[in-house]
Design an enzyme around this catalytic site. Structure first.
Site, PDB file in Angstrom:
ATOM      1  N   ASP A   1      15.829  64.969   3.750  1.00  0.00           N
ATOM      2  CA  ASP A   1      15.968  65.898   2.632  1.00  0.00           C
ATOM      3  C   ASP A   1      15.749  65.186   1.296  1.00  0.00           C
ATOM      4  O   ASP A   1      16.125  64.019   1.138  1.00  0.00           O
ATOM      5  CB  ASP A   1      17.395  66.485   2.676  1.00  0.00           C
ATOM      6  CG  ASP A   1      17.654  67.486   1.575  1.00  0.00           C
ATOM      7  OD1 ASP A   1      16.994  68.532   1.581  1.00  0.00           O
ATOM      8  OD2 ASP A   1      18.512  67.215   0.708  1.00  0.00           O
TER       9      ASP A   1
ATOM     10  N   GLU B   1      10.848  65.334   3.191  1.00  0.00           N
ATOM     11  CA  GLU B   1      10.660  66.485   2.314  1.00  0.00           C
ATOM     12  C   GLU B   1      10.202  66.000   0.948  1.00  0.00           C
ATOM     13  O   GLU B   1      10.995  65.457   0.170  1.00  0.00           O
ATOM     14  CB  GLU B   1      11.967  67.287   2.149  1.00  0.00           C
ATOM     15  CG  GLU B   1      11.740  68.561   1.356  1.00  0.00           C
ATOM     16  CD  GLU B   1      12.921  69.010   0.497  1.00  0.00           C
ATOM     17  OE1 GLU B   1      12.842  70.105  -0.053  1.00  0.00           O
ATOM     18  OE2 GLU B   1      13.899  68.255   0.360  1.00  0.00           O
TER      19      GLU B   1
END
Ligand SMILES: *[C@@H]1O[C@H](CO)[C@@H](O)[C@H](O)[C@H]1NC(C)=O
Ligand SMILES: CC(=O)N[C@H]1CO[C@H](CO)[C@@H](O)[C@@H]1O
Length: 512
Positions: free
Chosen positions: A212, A248
């Site tokens: 993330d 990401e």
């Protein structure tokens, strides 16, 4: 000896791009906010029999409990510790899920939130999913433990301590992203704590990680963490296999930080993919499907072997993250099925299918004011189980796009045509297109406002095939339309523009 060592090292590095899925399983599905117990059952009863390669799960580590608004989905992106308990389940349930999924060859990919802890305004107390004490005021996260030494407060150079200017790469990586307390990944202690968490998951048996907010970390710091990671659990994976890493990084072009800075560490999410495909299928900005002939690197996407691709994700399906209004979601089911069908038929990238929960979208001035709503839950905040209806769809507002016949059958299509060349392209200069994958599969779309009626070379051996969009082969019967391919590989297709799903797909395993 030296050469051998070099080869072995190269092999290990390359494995970070390799999803570690079982041979012949080419896609993963994001079971967003599902409980571990439900994922374990889904692996056994549905994902394994239908050829899914793995599951991206929501973050498994302890997070803050947000009550205003009430239990938003994004509270799981606000870590309190690396203890394994969340609304999805506890450590025992997590271990059971990994074991049961791995045992049927469906692997688990963890959403790893390592850039930050919870928001600066989180307060102090034990209002979090395992009840660990924390205090955002003095940066005390007792269950890790982290203290004020472990954050970037001194390093960030903006007045507010927040990222104020995305064209400044130092701010993007050293300052707080929407007030989230930014971990000092340059510190060996912090790297150790993150690696300890990831290694615990690897030892339990996970196959990889979505990282993330990677854009908000320095690639060099991330490398130092990944260098500490164990190889995968040999109960299920070959000896020496490294965890799959996909990062990401939202890069639609024109920012200080580009996706390519992360290619050395693993794959990267290609956000241009869903944004552009949405424009094409919606026929916005003068786009048409005929232009998809050069889809992939030809559209200035990253190299295929570095890309993790998806039509929508948990952020941009509700207007967060990149993409904007063009992103296709289950709310536009007819177009969405075409988009996902195209993605799964096309060879570019490693594919992830989205599986969502429904929420009451409510737009005010173009923004969905309900974009925060969390998973279906009871009044005490407990996440509801995923119920399965008699017709195999899901109940209780779980959308289960991965169970839609058209999407599930296209996951199978991708497995059948794996490794086959992209060929036999046809288009009508507008929104009617077709292409094949070697002599294994063929797909044709009619996204024009008139009927399609055409005879095309499919590349497939002669025979009668069952269209896997309108139905499927069951025993030796076809529950959908049948397509005749003659001995020259030619087939005649008719697709009305007003049919439920204006596309047809056939592959060698759908031959009757
Ligand atoms: C099919 O095309 C006609 C015009 O030829 C149009 O009126 C109709 O809306 C189209 N149907 C769909 C479902 O797009
Ligand atoms: C530009 C265009 O519309 N070309 C063709 C698209 O396909 C139909 C037949 O399938 C033709 O009639 C159109 O001329």
């Amino acid at each position: 000896m030296k050469i051998l060592l070099l080869l072995v090292t190269a092999g290990l590095c390359a494995a970070q791009y390799n999803p570690n899925t079982k041979a012949g399983r080419t896609s993963i599905v994001h079971l967003f906010e599902w409980r571990w117990e439900d994922i374990a059952s889904e692996c056994e009863r549905y994902l394994a029999p239908n050829g899914f390669g793995g599951v991206q799960i929501s973050p498994p580590n302890e997070n803050i409990i947000i009550t205003n608004p009430s239990r938003p989905w994004w509270e799981r992106y606000q870590p309190i510790s690396y203890r394994l308990c969340t609304r999805s389940g506890n450590e025992q349930e997590f271990r059971d899920m990994v074991t049961r999924c791995n045992n049927v060859g469906v692997y688990i990919y963890v959403d790893a939130v390592i850039n930050h802890m919870c928001g600066a305004a989180g307060g102090s107390g034990t209002h979090c999913t395992c009840g660990s004490y924390f205090n955002t005021g003095n940066r005390d996260f007792s269950a890790v433990p982290y203290s004020s030494w472990d954050f970037n407060d001194g390093k960030c150079k903006t007045g507010s301590g927040e990222i104020e200017d995305y064209s400044d790469r130092y701010q993007v990586r050293d300052c707080k992203l929407v007030s989230l307390l930014d971990l000092a990944l340059e510190k060996d202690y912090v790297r150790e704590k993150i690696a300890e968490y990831m290694n615990k998951l690897i030892d339990i048996g996970v196959a990889g990680f979505r990282i993330d907010a990677s854009k908000h970390m320095w690639p060099g710091d991330m490398k130092a963490v990944f260098d500490k990671l164990h190889t995968l659990n040999t109960q299920w994976f070959p000896s020496g296999a490294k965890p799959f890493i996909f990062q990401e990084v939202i890069d639609l072009g024109g920012e200080a930080i580009s996706a390519s800075e992360y290619f050395g560490l693993g794959r990267v999410t290609e956000f241009k993919y869903g944004a552009k495909l949405g424009n094409v299928i919606r026929k916005w900005n003068g786009e048409k499907m005929a232009y998809l002939k050069s889809w992939g690197e030809g559209w200035s996407f990253m190299p295929s072997d570095k890309a993790l691709v998806f039509v929508d994700n948990h952020d941009n399906q509700r207007g967060h993250g990149a993409g904007g209004a063009s992103i296709l979601t289950f709310f536009d089911a007819r177009l969405y099925k075409m988009g996902v069908g195209f993605m799964l038929a096309h060879p570019y990238g490693f594919t992830r299918v989205m599986s969502s929960f429904r929420w009451p979208r409510y737009f005010v001035n173009g923004r969905d004011v309900n974009d925060w709503i969390g998973p279906p839950c009871y009044s005490d905040g407990t996440t509801k189980p995923v119920t399965i209806n008699a017709d195999t769809t899901c109940g209780d507002d779980w959308v289960c796009e991965h169970r839609w016949r058209q999407i599930r059958n296209m996951v199978g299509f991708r497995n059948v045509v794996d490794g086959q060349p992209f060929e036999n392209w046809w288009d009508n200069g507008s929104n009617q297109i077709a292409f094949g994958r070697g002599n294994k599969g063929f797909i044709i779309f009619n996204n024009d406002d008139w009927d399609l009626d055409v005879t095309l070379k499919t590349g497939l051996p002669g025979g009668t095939y069952c269209d896997i969009i309108s139905g499927q082969k069951e025993c030796e019967h076809c529950t959908g339309h049948q397509i005749q391919v003659d001995n020259d590989g030619l087939a005649h297709f008719q697709i009305s523009n007003s049919t439920e799903d204006p596309f047809v797909a056939i592959h060698i395993d759908s031959k009757l």
